[in-house]
Enzyme design. Sequence first.
Site, PDB file in Angstrom:
ATOM      1  N   HIS A  41       1.277  -1.305   0.078  1.00 41.74           N
ATOM      2  CA  HIS A  41       0.285  -0.163   0.326  1.00 41.74           C
ATOM      3  C   HIS A  41       0.889   1.418   0.522  1.00 41.74           C
ATOM      4  O   HIS A  41       1.680   1.746   0.459  1.00 41.74           O
ATOM      5  CB  HIS A  41      -0.811  -0.209   1.534  1.00 41.74           C
ATOM      6  CG  HIS A  41      -1.791  -1.017   1.278  1.00 41.74           C
ATOM      7  ND1 HIS A  41      -3.150  -0.873   1.946  1.00 41.74           N
ATOM      8  CD2 HIS A  41      -2.065  -1.704   0.520  1.00 41.74           C
ATOM      9  CE1 HIS A  41      -3.779  -1.835   1.410  1.00 41.74           C
ATOM     10  NE2 HIS A  41      -3.485  -2.297   0.463  1.00 41.74           N
ATOM     11  N   TYR A  57      -8.420   5.535   8.303  1.00 42.99           N
ATOM     12  CA  TYR A  57      -8.991   5.889   9.303  1.00 42.99           C
ATOM     13  C   TYR A  57      -9.836   6.663   9.904  1.00 42.99           C
ATOM     14  O   TYR A  57      -9.250   7.503   8.889  1.00 42.99           O
ATOM     15  CB  TYR A  57      -7.403   6.674  10.112  1.00 42.99           C
ATOM     16  CG  TYR A  57      -6.537   4.658  10.371  1.00 42.99           C
ATOM     17  CD1 TYR A  57      -5.680   4.615   9.047  1.00 42.99           C
ATOM     18  CD2 TYR A  57      -5.920   4.445  11.968  1.00 42.99           C
ATOM     19  CE1 TYR A  57      -4.459   3.830   9.526  1.00 42.99           C
ATOM     20  CE2 TYR A  57      -4.766   3.557  11.741  1.00 42.99           C
ATOM     21  CZ  TYR A  57      -3.907   3.011  10.385  1.00 42.99           C
ATOM     22  OH  TYR A  57      -3.471   1.762  10.686  1.00 42.99           O
ATOM     23  N   PRO A 104      -2.715  -0.365  18.983  1.00 41.93           N
ATOM     24  CA  PRO A 104      -2.671  -0.905  17.333  1.00 41.93           C
ATOM     25  C   PRO A 104      -2.727   0.504  16.454  1.00 41.93           C
ATOM     26  O   PRO A 104      -3.249  -0.063  15.329  1.00 41.93           O
ATOM     27  CB  PRO A 104      -3.536  -1.858  17.465  1.00 41.93           C
ATOM     28  CG  PRO A 104      -4.784  -1.221  18.601  1.00 41.93           C
ATOM     29  CD  PRO A 104      -4.330  -0.661  19.647  1.00 41.93           C
ATOM     30  N   LYS A 145       2.111  -0.915  15.140  1.00 43.65           N
ATOM     31  CA  LYS A 145       3.155  -0.949  15.549  1.00 43.65           C
ATOM     32  C   LYS A 145       3.669  -2.321  16.030  1.00 43.65           C
ATOM     33  O   LYS A 145       5.352  -2.161  15.978  1.00 43.65           O
ATOM     34  CB  LYS A 145       4.184   0.173  16.025  1.00 43.65           C
ATOM     35  CG  LYS A 145       3.921   1.598  14.776  1.00 43.65           C
ATOM     36  CD  LYS A 145       4.932   1.499  13.627  1.00 43.65           C
ATOM     37  CE  LYS A 145       4.752   2.821  13.026  1.00 43.65           C
ATOM     38  NZ  LYS A 145       5.025   2.627  12.012  1.00 43.65           N
ATOM     39  N   TYR A 179       4.774   6.269   9.391  1.00 44.40           N
ATOM     40  CA  TYR A 179       3.442   5.308   9.930  1.00 44.40           C
ATOM     41  C   TYR A 179       4.716   4.527   9.012  1.00 44.40           C
ATOM     42  O   TYR A 179       4.584   3.403   9.130  1.00 44.40           O
ATOM     43  CB  TYR A 179       1.928   5.474   8.981  1.00 44.40           C
ATOM     44  CG  TYR A 179       1.519   4.823   8.973  1.00 44.40           C
ATOM     45  CD1 TYR A 179       0.558   4.771   9.603  1.00 44.40           C
ATOM     46  CD2 TYR A 179       1.330   3.645   8.465  1.00 44.40           C
ATOM     47  CE1 TYR A 179      -0.575   3.818   9.852  1.00 44.40           C
ATOM     48  CE2 TYR A 179      -0.034   2.729   7.991  1.00 44.40           C
ATOM     49  CZ  TYR A 179      -0.505   2.408   9.063  1.00 44.40           C
ATOM     50  OH  TYR A 179      -1.431   1.595   8.856  1.00 44.40           O
TER      51      TYR A 179
END
Length: 391
Positions: free
Chosen positions: A72, A201, A293, A297, A385
């Site tokens: 992604h 998100y 979460p 990570k 990220y």
Amino acid sequence: MRTQVGIVGAGPAGLLLSHLLHLRGIDSVVIETRSRDYVEKRVRAGVLEQGTVDTLVATGLGDRLLQEGLVHHGIELRFGGRPHRIAFDRLVPGRAITVYGQQEVVKDLIAARLAAGGQILFEVSDVVPQDISAAHPAISFTRRGERHRLDCDFIAGCDGFHGVCRQAIPDGVLTVFDREYPFGWLGVLADVPPSSPELIYAHSDRGFALHSMRSPSLSRFYLQVSPDEDVAKWPDERFWDELRARLETVPGWHLRAGPVLEKIMAPMRSFVAEPMRYGRLYLAGDAAHIVPPTGAKGLNLAAFDVGVLTEGLAAWYADGSTELLDGYSDTCLRRVWRVQHFSWWMTTLLHTFDDQDGYDRRLQQSHLEYVCSSEAAATSLAENYVGLAHV
Ligand code: APR
Ligand code: PHB
């Protein structure tokens, strides 16, 4: 029984450590209380950082990962009735994430260790780390009704948050930092193709929601709920209704529902124990630190720890040098705290809090808009990220 490194715990940390040590010619035995089946099926997050993928591929664990993993190049933040894409391909060129169930990594690691003749002792009990500050530590445990002692040069405590290794360190040595969040995640795995090509998100007044996936035909979803929520109170219908209410906020976007395969509650906690070493005992992964979460990570941080530990142990076995081992805790904690901050930050940015007043909500709104409209702020999110290369 004797080995060079006794590893407590066959989660991602313990298994990857055993694999990396093997590639450096160092023997280890992994001791695990659960069964192989349990360890392979335990629900985990699904995002691998670029650095984690690079490590797995470079050490021969890339076959299934490269075939089945979904690369992604961005994620979506959804709020205020609009989608906002954080474009990794533009903001952090050449770095991406791979969506691949972390329990698949565990399966690949177990298969690789066993194929190489590695020893993983499942279903042991009463595990006790011994003489951890001496030159010759040991791990005693019960297996098939018999008590055993595994003598080793070092012990790696990879036994997760509830393990025995951290507890074996004498009182007063560790400083502990923690934070409990006033919510948990209700997670669902559904037999339905993802409704979007990328992770979403979503922040809404009703709470946070996450759209994720495992494959082109399996979706993974999470809803922010109370921390002690009872899964039984969430029949499928209620789950889909709530998910729709939080995700279908963008005109023309629809959620695909399907058969629910699994429903779990995930706790949200931040935790760090310092230092990550006492004598000949080295803590790695969740045994030393936990992140919520929201940034996915946990496994990535565990992989970093065991990479550092492998280098330290390899140097020690090569010429007796202790420099890298002595720096283990500090090296790991630098990344641990960066990731602690990022995971706390993502969590705070995206969730709703019962005690938020109007001022807090306006600040949160402004922060979300800033992250999605400023190149600098979006780049900061993106580089954290996908995983910082330099911490
Ligand atoms: N003796 C032996 N094994 C133990 C003991 C014990 N006393 N206590 C716990 N274990 C085992 C657990 O059963 C588990 O299999 O140690 C393992 C620890 O694994 P994880 O909890 O997954 O921790 P870690 O390997 O550090 O995982 C890192 O990966 O998928 C993510 O969310 C996960 O954040 C976690 C990360
Ligand atoms: C998941 O797919 O399980 C997942 C993805 C991203 C997260 C957490 C979990 O931040």
